[in-house]
Scaffold this motif. Structure first.
Motif, PDB file in Angstrom:
ATOM      1  N   ASN A   1       0.710  -1.135  -0.145  1.00  0.00           N
ATOM      2  CA  ASN A   1       0.130   0.149  -0.014  1.00  0.00           C
ATOM      3  C   ASN A   1       1.107   1.333  -0.045  1.00  0.00           C
ATOM      4  O   ASN A   1       0.705   2.195  -0.695  1.00  0.00           O
ATOM      5  CB  ASN A   1      -0.996   0.035   1.305  1.00  0.00           C
TER       6      ASN A   1
ATOM      7  N   LYS B   1     -12.620   0.502   1.794  1.00  0.00           N
ATOM      8  CA  LYS B   1     -12.804   0.233   0.220  1.00  0.00           C
ATOM      9  C   LYS B   1     -13.449   1.331  -0.449  1.00  0.00           C
ATOM     10  O   LYS B   1     -14.379   2.111   0.306  1.00  0.00           O
ATOM     11  CB  LYS B   1     -13.655  -1.102   0.209  1.00  0.00           C
TER      12      LYS B   1
ATOM     13  N   SER C   1      -7.126   0.922   4.736  1.00  0.00           N
ATOM     14  CA  SER C   1      -7.853  -0.338   4.824  1.00  0.00           C
ATOM     15  C   SER C   1      -9.376  -0.066   4.671  1.00  0.00           C
ATOM     16  O   SER C   1      -9.995  -1.035   5.044  1.00  0.00           O
ATOM     17  CB  SER C   1      -7.292  -1.255   5.660  1.00  0.00           C
TER      18      SER C   1
ATOM     19  N   ARG D   1       1.046   4.054  -2.838  1.00  0.00           N
ATOM     20  CA  ARG D   1       1.075   5.474  -2.687  1.00  0.00           C
ATOM     21  C   ARG D   1       2.136   6.527  -3.132  1.00  0.00           C
ATOM     22  O   ARG D   1       1.972   7.323  -3.813  1.00  0.00           O
ATOM     23  CB  ARG D   1       0.941   5.720  -1.224  1.00  0.00           C
TER      24      ARG D   1
ATOM     25  N   SER E   1      -8.430   5.476   0.959  1.00  0.00           N
ATOM     26  CA  SER E   1      -9.038   4.519   1.546  1.00  0.00           C
ATOM     27  C   SER E   1      -8.178   3.087   1.325  1.00  0.00           C
ATOM     28  O   SER E   1      -8.417   2.142   2.174  1.00  0.00           O
ATOM     29  CB  SER E   1     -10.623   4.336   0.543  1.00  0.00           C
ATOM     30  N   LYS E   2      -7.130   3.165   0.707  1.00  0.00           N
ATOM     31  CA  LYS E   2      -6.251   2.116   0.499  1.00  0.00           C
ATOM     32  C   LYS E   2      -5.240   1.964   1.695  1.00  0.00           C
ATOM     33  O   LYS E   2      -5.241   0.957   2.405  1.00  0.00           O
ATOM     34  CB  LYS E   2      -5.494   2.225  -0.837  1.00  0.00           C
TER      35      LYS E   2
END
Lengths: 239, 221, 222
Positions: B6, C106, C104, B10, C100-101
């Motif tokens: 993640n 969606k 965590s 980013r 939102s990533k």
């Protein structure tokens, strides 16, 4: 030990009583050491009379390293326990260490001119000592670049922690690389490769410089404590 | 692992969209090459032996310049704080940042080193070696520059102080890279001198991550 | 108990901000922190979010001490801090997607329209955040609340630079969240009238400090 002096007033009284004693001791030992060094010790069979600069150069070099390790220890102590005395000591030590490093580099280059033929070579020992000087200067810059003293103290202790990497490099640079600088003559594990007639003045000078360091350190700590007191009182006045 | 993914995505998204990052790096690189070329004048025989120190000087300065995009922007718009309170560990944040920064630097130098080699008349083989050494030396340089950028956030963006503080730590890396690069090209033997660079990287990695954790804690206080 | 702060002490820049501070937040409760500038409203939210560490005392979220919360932290609360943490060179949609990533949650394409519609950002979805006005940026930040599944919301001055229509929408959002069993801790420097809410006034610590002058008998005084 630290908790014995947990009261700053008691600590200040202690420093007041120790400081004059230590500075007189430093003066007496300095005269004694220089006398031994100049008149009682023989000239070196290779380097002649120039070897006498060793009695200043070597103790200065030892203390430039030792003061940095004091700062590093204080930094660890400060980061873990956040004790103000550790901050004060490391702030007081930095300029003294920088001065010893400059003295080492200067006397070293004065010694280097007759023996090596140049003032300066980019040799491992010399370069790492120069880096130590830059780290000291960096510490002093951080100490003075924030308005908030506690913030600058914390950042300086982090920087001091990084600089520890340099200490073993300086210490063992003469063993790790083929350098022009001679290897250590005195070490703990083997018999020293230096005659006792030279060793005595060297050790007297070392103790003299140690006492000198302690006396300057105590003066600087006292000044630092007073400065902080003024700062706190001013801050309270504002509110 | 998903955390790493993640954060990695980013950083990559932000910095690829930010045109300035790659632009600053490459323009600084090309301008400094130009300045060196003009400063040498018409006496090109002197340049031949000097290209290695020149490229390392340029690299160090440009990496320090780029590092602020990765740290300053995130600090001043509050996303560094956001990442912290979302539960990502400080080490992981810094690691992802330096990893993406390294990737971008390698990506740009891949195109810039050929230009450099044309200007300085470097043979293809030496260019390959040069690129090889850049790949192995830049991770440590990147990590150190990220730490220096973290330091300088609260120093009022003073570039000179930032540089004085960290430049002692660049010196060993520069010494080892240039010396092993020299050995490689002069003796022509395929010895594994670059291993010392990997060794240095494995010293700087934990040290820089630990230090940056300490600094990031200070930033919030 | 959703949030429990037990006898917390905090010092910042040699100033005591909290001395034995206690707070309890129940399920579907709205709590508003009021106070002057520098009274420690943001510091309190930072403490809960774990950005600051208290010198003494414990903070429990869902009866778990905040020290033991690591990556599961982000499922428990959503914190909108005073800086919006939006990237200026990304579009609104990309910003929300990225948020939102990393938190965590969606971000589904089909539902995204509803999310963006709430504050009227649907037509602006492809605009760069750098081109938006201050109020629109705030709306983008508040849209994160619509995406989050967390039960506890920590909002730092959510009504800043919003027009009155959007303020009403935000209040409605907060009410529906509390009706669905969520709890909200928010700071505000203006006294807004909330139904069914509890107000806590934080006092500036300057007045407290005046009484005890430093004696310099302890190293901590320096």
């Amino acid at each position: 030990m630290i908790f014995k002096f947990a009261n700053p007033l008691k600590f200040q009284k202690l420093t007041d009583s120790i400081q004059p004693f230590v500075s007189y001791l430093a003066l007496i030992l300095l005269i004694l050491g220089l006398f031994f060094g100049f008149f009682m010790s023989p000239p070196d069979y290779l380097q002649g009379e120039t070897v006498r600069i060793m009695y200043v150069h070597v103790p200065c070099a030892w203390f430039s390293l030792m003061i940095y390790s004091v700062i590093a220890l204080c930094a660890v102590f400060a980061i873990v326990f956040k004790h103000t005395l550790a901050y004060i000591i490391s702030r007081a030590c930095a300029p003294i260490g920088a001065c010893f490093t400059i003295a080492t580099l200067l006397t070293g280059s004065i010694w280097g001119k007759p023996t090596w033929g140049t003032w300066w070579v980019w040799d491992a020992r010399l370069t790492s000592e120069l880096i130590l000087l830059f780290i000291y200067i960096g510490l002093m810059i951080i100490h003075n670049s924030y308005d908030d003293k506690s913030k600058s103290d914390r950042y300086a202790s982090i920087l001091a922690l990084i600089g520890v990497v340099n200490l073993p490099i300086i210490k063992w640079s003469v063993d790790w690389w083929n350098t022009l600088h001679q290897p250590a003559s005195i070490s703990k594990f083997s018999s020293p490769s230096i005659d006792s007639s030279m060793m005595v003045p060297l050790f007297i000078m070392t103790f003299s410089i140690f006492c000198f360091f302690i006396s300057i350190l105590l003066i600087r700590i006292k000044g630092e404590i007073i400065q902080r007191k003024i700062d706190v009182l001013r801050l309270n006045q504002l509110k | 692992m998903s955390e790493f993914k993640n954060l990695f995505q980013r950083e990559l998204l932000i910095n690829l969209k930010n045109f300035l990052v790659l632009f600053t790096f490459s323009s600084f690189f090309i301008i400094s090459i130009m300045i060196f070329v003009f400063a040498f004048g018409s006496d090109f025989s002197a340049i031949d032996g000097l290209y290695k120190p020149i490229i390392w000087v340029i690299l160090i300065f440009s990496i320090t310049l780029v590092s602020e995009h990765f740290i300053y922007n995130d600090f001043f718009d509050g996303s560094l704080k956001e990442l912290e309170f979302l539960g990502y560990s400080n080490e992981l944040i810094i690691f992802c940042k330096s990893f993406v920064m390294w990737l971008l630097i390698i990506f740009t130098t891949f195109f810039l080193v050929p230009i450099f080699s044309i200007f300085f008349n470097i043979s293809l083989k030496e260019t390959l070696f040069l690129f090889f050494y850049i790949v192995f030396a830049t991770p440590s340089l990147t990590l150190i520059s990220v730490v220096s950028a973290l330091f300088s956030i609260q120093l009022g963006r003073n570039k000179i102080i930032q540089f004085i503080l960290v430049f002692p730590f660049y010196i060993p890396i520069v010494i080892f890279t240039t010396s092993s690069n020299n050995i490689q090209t002069t003796t022509n033997s395929h010895n594994s001198n670059f291993l010392i660079l990997i060794g240095i990287f494995f010293i700087t990695l934990p040290l820089c991550l630990f230090i940056s954790r300490l600094i990031m804690r200070e930033l919030n206080r | 108990m959703v949030l429990e702060i037990i006898s917390v002490c905090l010092k910042r820049n040699k100033r005591v901000i909290f001395n034995n501070f206690n707070l309890k937040l129940n399920k579907s409760q709205i709590m508003i922190l009021i106070g002057e500038n520098g009274a420690g409203k943001t510091s309190l939210l930072d403490l809960v979010a774990g950005v600051l560490e208290p010198e003494k005392g414990t903070i429990k979220i869902n009866n778990i001490s905040s020290k033991n919360l690591n990556s599961n932290k982000r499922d428990m609360y959503t914190y909108l801090s005073n800086k919006d943490a939006l990237k200026e060179n990304l579009t609104i949609e990309e910003n929300l997607m990225m948020w939102s990533k990393i938190s965590s949650n969606k971000f589904i394409e089909t539902e995204s329209n509803n999310v963006l519609d709430y504050f009227g950002l649907r037509n602006l979805r492809k605009n760069l955040v750098g081109n938006l006005s201050q109020g629109q940026r705030k709306k983008v930040t508040l849209s994160k609340l619509l995406l989050s599944k967390a039960k506890l919301w920590l909002l730092d001055e959510p009504f800043n630079s919003l027009d009155s229509k959007s303020v009403k929408k935000t209040i409605k959002l907060i009410y529906t969240h509390s009706k669905n069993g969520g709890s909200i801790l928010l700071t505000n420097h203006i006294d807004l009238n909330f139904r069914n809410s509890k107000k806590i006034t934080l006092v500036n610590s300057h007045s407290k400090l005046k009484k005890n002058k430093p004696t310099f008998h302890k190293w901590g005084d320096f």
